[in-house]
Design a protein around this motif. Structure first.
Motif, PDB file in Angstrom:
ATOM      1  N   ALA A   1       9.342   1.598  -5.824  1.00  0.00           N
ATOM      2  CA  ALA A   1       8.012   1.640  -6.124  1.00  0.00           C
ATOM      3  C   ALA A   1       7.715   1.729  -7.623  1.00  0.00           C
ATOM      4  O   ALA A   1       6.617   1.338  -8.323  1.00  0.00           O
ATOM      5  CB  ALA A   1       7.486   2.776  -5.482  1.00  0.00           C
ATOM      6  N   ARG A   2       8.729   2.115  -8.316  1.00  0.00           N
ATOM      7  CA  ARG A   2       8.691   2.457  -9.687  1.00  0.00           C
ATOM      8  C   ARG A   2       8.665   1.061 -10.322  1.00  0.00           C
ATOM      9  O   ARG A   2       8.098   0.609 -11.439  1.00  0.00           O
ATOM     10  CB  ARG A   2       9.768   3.232 -10.202  1.00  0.00           C
TER      11      ARG A   2
ATOM     12  N   GLU B   1       5.251  -0.620 -10.006  1.00  0.00           N
ATOM     13  CA  GLU B   1       4.182   0.086 -10.953  1.00  0.00           C
ATOM     14  C   GLU B   1       4.583  -0.463 -12.542  1.00  0.00           C
ATOM     15  O   GLU B   1       3.632  -0.760 -12.934  1.00  0.00           O
ATOM     16  CB  GLU B   1       4.649   1.637 -10.971  1.00  0.00           C
TER      17      GLU B   1
ATOM     18  N   ALA C   1       3.273  -4.001 -12.556  1.00  0.00           N
ATOM     19  CA  ALA C   1       1.854  -4.045 -12.325  1.00  0.00           C
ATOM     20  C   ALA C   1       1.231  -3.801 -13.570  1.00  0.00           C
ATOM     21  O   ALA C   1       0.148  -4.262 -14.071  1.00  0.00           O
ATOM     22  CB  ALA C   1       1.267  -3.073 -11.100  1.00  0.00           C
ATOM     23  N   ALA C   2       1.826  -2.838 -14.336  1.00  0.00           N
ATOM     24  CA  ALA C   2       1.469  -2.008 -15.519  1.00  0.00           C
ATOM     25  C   ALA C   2       1.265  -3.431 -16.562  1.00  0.00           C
ATOM     26  O   ALA C   2       0.619  -3.764 -17.512  1.00  0.00           O
ATOM     27  CB  ALA C   2       2.014  -1.037 -16.191  1.00  0.00           C
TER      28      ALA C   2
END
Length: 456
Positions: free
Chosen positions: A6-7, A10, A13-14
């Motif tokens: 998940a990290r 993240e 995506a950023a």
């Protein structure tokens, strides 16, 4: 694992969200990058979450926004959302794409995506499809199949006997062929001296009258390398006439269509590839105009048995050995990631209309780019028939100075090239996120920087 992935998602995506606004490329400090990644290897293990954060921090200063909307340096697009997510899944699933025993799902995805690709690209449905790493591997595999076939026709088993003592194979290719053709010839044992060059027209497409002359000047096994999409101008060979000539002389026609083959998927450009289905093998990239993650290309062969005979190998320990599959028997890698998942996802996301629109839009944006620069005083050297634009600002030194200034500026990124003895800025429009505003902003930056470049 759940929190770690998940990290990672993240962070990815950023980064992708930052692409529209971040400089495309700025000068990175090599020493600082080496320091960020370097140092002694730790004695003790590190927590995966710590490693992930360290990797993100070390890489950030050296990332180039090739996936963004204003990267025009090479014919590479940024991976589509569904293709990106599918590649994340493929990494998580950790499937080996060698055969259907190792991953029935990967085999089914490649079979489906391969069928869709052949429909889009005008390739016969009966052709085989190998999911390779890119254009170089596709050209190498396609020419290996060609080598097998033309020498078998001359009663020579090249896989068993090699090339020593074999009938000489003539390799006929355009003067404007891509460098991966030459490297494939080196790797396959032909050597680059085997090439019998054919003249090209003013845009870099093969001269079919000269092709007829070259073919008629010799005898014996012959392979003809054709091109869909000149790397500088985007020009496409007359594939119908060239394939018919090749077959009339008993030869094998191979089409290097790394990016240009996608023109067949767009009704507005499909005529450029009239006759493409007459060839014997085709090479194409996925990480170019289809906008899937890197390490994705395709090789197609009109004779599936020849394709497998040239490439496959057998070993007693391999489960499933002895059965020709559409996977490891058609590619050069045994242990390979299941790259077909991302291709399947991209094609599902776009659909037939979406692929056509992507190709058409990039061509329209390339023409818009050329028009804006020409209005600003630049010279456009090629007919913009696809997504390639060659731009000059006078003499070679000034053109190179503008190229360097653009790369330093960061608004967009493009490279230089030499064509017909002159230096040019080379613009390639192939990203799915590129808009008219990106082109206008980039053209304005180029003209602004050109205005500061000294004339010589």
């Amino acid at each position: 694992m759940r929190d770690l992935l998940a990290r990672a998602a993240e962070l990815a995506a950023a980064y992708r969200a930052s692409l529209p606004d971040r400089p495309v490329a700025l000068a990175a400090d090599p020493a600082a990058l080496r320091a960020g990644f370097g140092g002694p290897l730790s004695q003790r293990p590190s927590p995966p979450s710590q490693v992930l954060e360290e990797l993100a921090r070390a890489a950030e200063p050296g990332l180039v926004a090739t996936a963004g909307p204003r990267f025009f340096g090479f014919v590479i697009g940024g991976a589509l959302p569904a293709a990106t997510a599918a590649d994340v899944l493929a990494t998580g699933w950790d499937q080996n794409g060698f055969n259907a025993v190792l991953s029935p799902a990967a085999a089914a995805a490649e079979e489906a995506a391969g069928g869709w690709l052949k429909e889009l690209l005008g390739i016969p449905a009966t052709a085989s499809t190998g999911f390779v790493t890119g254009g170089q591997a596709a050209n190498t595999v396609g020419l290996a199949a060609a080598r097998h076939h033309v020498l078998a026709e001359a009663s020579w088993d090249v896989e068993r006997n090699g090339l020593t003592g074999a009938p000489r194979v003539r390799v006929v290719a355009s003067e404007e062929r891509h460098a991966t053709i030459d490297r494939a010839l080196r790797l396959l044992g032909f050597g680059t001296r085997a090439v019998e060059p054919v003249a090209t027209d003013a845009q870099g497409a093969i001269d079919t009258e000269d092709l007829e002359r070259v073919l008629a000047a010799g005898r014996g096994p012959v392979i003809v390398c054709l091109q869909a999409g000149n790397v500088n101008t985007g020009a496409c060979d007359d594939l119908r006439a060239a394939c018919e000539l090749t077959h009339r002389h008993g030869g094998w026609a191979h089409v290097d269509g790394a990016f240009g083959l996608w023109a067949a998927a767009n009704p507005a450009t499909a005529a450029l590839l009239d006759g493409v289905g007459l060839a014997d093998s085709w090479a194409c990239d996925g990480h170019k105009w289809l906008n899937v993650p890197y390490d994705s290309g395709f090789v197609f062969c009109a004779r599936p048995a020849v394709h497998a005979e040239a490439i496959a190998y057998r070993a007693a320990y391999l489960v499933g050995a002895g059965e020709v599959s559409g996977m490891g028997d058609l590619t050069l890698e045994s242990s390979r990631r299941a790259r077909g998942f991302a291709v399947w996802a991209a094609l599902r996301e776009l659909g037939r209309d979406g692929v056509a629109e992507l190709v058409d839009r990039c061509c329209r944006l390339a023409r818009r780019f050329a028009g804006a620069l020409a209005d600003g005083g630049a010279e456009i050297a090629n007919d913009v028939v696809l997504n390639q634009v060659l731009v000059s600002f006078g003499d070679d030194a000034r053109t190179d100075a503008v190229t360097a200034a653009v790369q330093r500026d960061g608004t967009c990124w493009l490279g230089g090239t030499t064509w017909r003895g002159r230096r040019y800025l080379r613009i390639s429009v192939s990203g799915w996120t590129t808009t008219e505003a990106d082109v206008d902003r980039s053209a304005a930056a180029i003209l602004r920087l050109a205005g500061r470049a000294p004339s010589t």
